[in-house]
Design a protein around this motif. Structure first.
Motif, mmCIF file in Angstrom:
data_model
loop_
_atom_site.group_PDB
_atom_site.id
_atom_site.type_symbol
_atom_site.label_atom_id
_atom_site.label_comp_id
_atom_site.label_asym_id
_atom_site.label_seq_id
_atom_site.Cartn_x
_atom_site.Cartn_y
_atom_site.Cartn_z
ATOM 1 N N ASP A 156 0.624 -1.051 -0.018
ATOM 2 C CA ASP A 156 0.225 -0.235 0.202
ATOM 3 C C ASP A 156 0.540 0.829 -0.309
ATOM 4 O OD1 ASP A 156 -1.121 2.050 1.168
ATOM 5 O OD2 ASP A 156 -2.942 0.861 0.850
ATOM 6 N N ALA A 157 0.384 2.239 -0.366
ATOM 7 C CA ALA A 157 1.863 3.024 -1.113
ATOM 8 C C ALA A 157 1.577 4.201 0.263
ATOM 9 C CB ALA A 157 0.568 4.554 -1.950
ATOM 10 N N SER A 158 0.481 3.876 0.985
ATOM 11 C CA SER A 158 0.396 5.305 2.193
ATOM 12 C C SER A 158 1.759 4.010 3.493
ATOM 13 C CB SER A 158 -0.430 4.707 3.355
ATOM 14 O OG SER A 158 -1.300 3.740 3.459
ATOM 15 N N PHE A 159 2.388 2.699 3.151
ATOM 16 C CA PHE A 159 3.165 1.992 3.445
ATOM 17 C C PHE A 159 4.400 2.082 3.061
ATOM 18 C CE2 PHE A 159 -1.324 1.628 5.688
ATOM 19 C CZ PHE A 159 -1.249 1.428 6.939
ATOM 20 N N ARG A 160 4.439 2.697 2.229
ATOM 21 C CA ARG A 160 5.819 2.173 2.121
ATOM 22 C C ARG A 160 7.109 2.472 2.392
ATOM 23 N NH1 ARG A 160 3.575 2.708 -4.896
ATOM 24 N NH2 ARG A 160 2.543 1.356 -4.722
ATOM 25 N N GLY A 161 8.941 2.725 2.525
ATOM 26 C CA GLY A 161 9.511 3.230 2.767
ATOM 27 C C GLY A 161 10.324 2.034 4.099
ATOM 28 N N ARG A 162 8.861 1.534 4.631
ATOM 29 C CA ARG A 162 9.195 0.479 5.956
ATOM 30 C C ARG A 162 9.116 -1.003 5.962
ATOM 31 N NH1 ARG A 162 3.194 3.629 8.900
ATOM 32 N NH2 ARG A 162 3.886 5.307 8.499
ATOM 33 N N GLY A 163 10.170 -2.044 5.347
ATOM 34 C CA GLY A 163 10.055 -2.741 5.005
ATOM 35 C C GLY A 163 9.685 -3.687 4.565
ATOM 36 N N ILE A 164 7.859 -3.164 3.733
ATOM 37 C CA ILE A 164 6.899 -4.337 4.148
ATOM 38 C C ILE A 164 7.253 -5.022 2.783
ATOM 39 C CG2 ILE A 164 4.901 -4.556 3.407
ATOM 40 C CD1 ILE A 164 3.996 -1.856 5.142
ATOM 41 N N GLY A 165 7.594 -5.040 1.878
ATOM 42 C CA GLY A 165 8.305 -5.774 0.611
ATOM 43 C C GLY A 165 9.283 -6.851 0.735
ATOM 44 N N LYS A 166 10.261 -5.553 1.791
ATOM 45 C CA LYS A 166 11.121 -6.837 2.047
ATOM 46 C C LYS A 166 10.780 -7.534 2.887
ATOM 47 C CE LYS A 166 16.093 -6.658 4.291
ATOM 48 N NZ LYS A 166 16.071 -8.156 4.713
ATOM 49 N N MET A 167 9.799 -7.639 4.124
ATOM 50 C CA MET A 167 9.345 -8.618 4.767
ATOM 51 C C MET A 167 8.783 -9.501 3.827
ATOM 52 S SD MET A 167 9.713 -10.090 8.116
ATOM 53 C CE MET A 167 9.616 -8.370 9.171
ATOM 54 N N LEU A 168 8.184 -9.220 3.134
ATOM 55 C CA LEU A 168 7.145 -10.459 2.124
ATOM 56 C C LEU A 168 7.445 -11.144 1.353
ATOM 57 C CD1 LEU A 168 3.967 -7.625 1.162
ATOM 58 C CD2 LEU A 168 4.244 -9.757 3.030
ATOM 59 N N MET A 169 9.296 -10.459 1.067
ATOM 60 C CA MET A 169 10.210 -11.536 -0.132
ATOM 61 C C MET A 169 11.118 -12.389 1.256
ATOM 62 S SD MET A 169 9.865 -10.261 -3.072
ATOM 63 C CE MET A 169 11.210 -10.808 -3.690
ATOM 64 N N ASP A 170 11.280 -11.814 1.809
ATOM 65 C CA ASP A 170 11.776 -12.910 3.177
ATOM 66 C C ASP A 170 11.131 -14.027 3.680
ATOM 67 O OD1 ASP A 170 14.174 -11.372 3.023
ATOM 68 O OD2 ASP A 170 13.990 -10.030 4.902
ATOM 69 N N ARG A 171 9.787 -13.795 3.102
ATOM 70 C CA ARG A 171 8.341 -14.290 4.014
ATOM 71 C C ARG A 171 8.105 -15.648 3.001
ATOM 72 N NH1 ARG A 171 4.911 -15.004 7.929
ATOM 73 N NH2 ARG A 171 3.452 -17.443 7.976
ATOM 74 N N ALA A 172 8.963 -15.015 1.396
ATOM 75 C CA ALA A 172 8.746 -16.187 0.414
ATOM 76 C C ALA A 172 9.769 -16.941 -0.095
ATOM 77 C CB ALA A 172 8.489 -15.150 -0.566
ATOM 78 N N ASP A 173 10.825 -16.356 0.773
ATOM 79 C CA ASP A 173 12.236 -17.130 0.469
ATOM 80 C C ASP A 173 11.881 -18.371 1.700
ATOM 81 O OD1 ASP A 173 13.147 -15.483 -1.213
ATOM 82 O OD2 ASP A 173 14.530 -14.668 0.298
ATOM 83 N N TYR A 174 11.311 -17.856 2.888
ATOM 84 C CA TYR A 174 11.329 -18.954 3.899
ATOM 85 C C TYR A 174 10.117 -19.963 3.695
ATOM 86 C CZ TYR A 174 9.197 -20.900 9.213
ATOM 87 O OH TYR A 174 9.302 -21.722 8.991
ATOM 88 N N GLU A 175 9.102 -19.528 3.571
ATOM 89 C CA GLU A 175 8.378 -20.882 2.035
ATOM 90 C C GLU A 175 9.012 -21.724 1.260
ATOM 91 O OE1 GLU A 175 4.818 -20.689 3.822
ATOM 92 O OE2 GLU A 175 5.308 -19.642 5.594
ATOM 93 N N ALA A 176 9.610 -21.234 1.193
ATOM 94 C CA ALA A 176 9.855 -22.201 -0.310
ATOM 95 C C ALA A 176 11.111 -22.823 -0.045
ATOM 96 C CB ALA A 176 11.118 -20.722 -1.351
ATOM 97 N N ARG A 177 11.603 -22.650 0.977
ATOM 98 C CA ARG A 177 12.726 -22.952 1.680
ATOM 99 C C ARG A 177 11.837 -24.684 2.862
ATOM 100 N NH1 ARG A 177 15.517 -18.320 2.845
ATOM 101 N NH2 ARG A 177 17.363 -17.776 1.572
ATOM 102 N N GLN A 178 11.179 -24.318 3.297
ATOM 103 C CA GLN A 178 10.239 -24.913 4.532
ATOM 104 C C GLN A 178 10.067 -26.124 3.258
ATOM 105 O OE1 GLN A 178 11.569 -24.114 7.415
ATOM 106 N NE2 GLN A 178 9.813 -24.056 8.111
ATOM 107 N N ARG A 179 9.628 -25.800 2.105
ATOM 108 C CA ARG A 179 9.164 -26.965 1.151
ATOM 109 C C ARG A 179 10.541 -27.480 0.328
ATOM 110 N NH1 ARG A 179 5.725 -23.625 2.285
ATOM 111 N NH2 ARG A 179 3.140 -23.901 2.789
ATOM 112 N N GLY A 180 11.516 -26.920 0.476
ATOM 113 C CA GLY A 180 12.738 -27.812 -0.017
ATOM 114 C C GLY A 180 13.356 -27.205 -1.381
ATOM 115 N N CYS A 181 12.793 -25.978 -1.702
ATOM 116 C CA CYS A 181 12.737 -25.178 -2.875
ATOM 117 C C CYS A 181 14.346 -25.173 -3.149
ATOM 118 C CB CYS A 181 11.770 -23.988 -3.311
ATOM 119 S SG CYS A 181 10.072 -24.648 -3.540
ATOM 120 N N ARG A 182 14.917 -25.446 -4.174
ATOM 121 C CA ARG A 182 16.377 -24.648 -4.031
ATOM 122 C C ARG A 182 16.356 -22.991 -4.937
ATOM 123 N NH1 ARG A 182 15.281 -29.352 -6.273
ATOM 124 N NH2 ARG A 182 15.435 -28.945 -9.160
ATOM 125 N N THR A 183 15.348 -22.952 -5.613
ATOM 126 C CA THR A 183 15.544 -21.262 -6.917
ATOM 127 C C THR A 183 13.445 -20.744 -6.006
ATOM 128 O OG1 THR A 183 16.137 -22.581 -8.035
ATOM 129 C CG2 THR A 183 15.406 -20.324 -9.183
#
Length: 231
Positions: A156-183
């Motif tokens: 959301d535009a009103s929340f940009r610059g607070r690390g939200i996009g990075k946190m979502l990307m980190d969560r995607a990495d975590y969920e992928a690793r939990q499922r054994g993904c390599r990429t």
């Protein structure tokens, strides 16, 4: 005292490596930012978030005057498509919805419950045709085994610059690793400033698409990058 001339005992098998230790899921630690799965009351926010985050694509598909109709149609469709809710993650900042993401894995063939007549009631025939073309161009990505696809992500535009996009990307990495993904991979328009965010997250360009007539007609742009990251 050990005999200095004695041969070491033979080793017949290598010990198994210790099992991987994963940290807690990003967005679950105490603090102002939280990430969780989609719940029923998030549907309206997610639908508006995705239409606004991809404003240029939706405007090209349905027309500027029908953008609010696109939000309403998306909310109705997602609301009854519980079979795809597992893909969605919601970022909350101090308890308020601030961003959303959807990821997919190999073998996830669930589809949203699209109803053509309903779409026509919100978008008209021409708008519905554009929406169908948009869906065909963006919803047909095949996810190989051992990989995770970031289908879409928006803040959301009103929340940009607070690390939200990075946190979502980190969560995607975590969920992928939990499922054994390599990429993990995604597609992004070449002119999108988010390319630099993805590069800071460890992604690199693995494929370039230039001048695609099909994508130009469906999305209003013909130039995209496929970006991926090893996990």
């Amino acid at each position: 005292m050990a005999d200095p001339y004695a041969y070491p005992a033979p080793v017949f098998a290598q010990p198994l490596p210790p099992p991987p230790v994963y940290p807690s899921a990003p967005g679950t630690e105490p603090g102002p930012l939280m990430v969780r799965n989609l719940e029923a009351h998030d549907v309206d926010f997610v639908s508006r978030m995705m239409v606004e985050a991809f404003n240029d694509k939706f405007e090209h598909a349905v027309g500027k005057s029908r953008m609010e109709g696109a939000v309403q149609q998306s909310a109705r469709m997602l609301g009854r498509s519980r079979q795809v809710w597992h893909r969605y993650f919601i970022a909350l900042y101090e308890g308020r919805p601030a961003g959303a993401m959807a990821i997919r894995f190999h073998g996830d063939s669930a589809e949203e419950d699209f109803e053509c007549g309903e779409a026509c009631s919100y978008l008209g025939c021409w708008g519905t045709r554009g929406l169908i073309c948009l869906g065909c161009a963006t919803g047909s990505e095949s996810v190989p085994m051992g990989e995770c696809y970031v289908d879409h992500i928006g803040v959301d535009a009103s929340f940009r610059g607070r690390g939200i996009g990075k946190m979502l990307m980190d969560r995607a990495d975590y969920e992928a690793r939990q499922r054994g993904c390599r990429t993990i991979f995604l597609w992004v328009k070449q002119s999108n400033r988010a390319v630099h965010l993805y590069e800071r997250q460890g992604y690199s360009i693995s494929e370039t698409v230039n001048g695609s007539c099909l994508l130009q007609c469906a999305l209003g742009s013909a130039d995209f990058y496929k970006m991926q990251k090893p996990l």
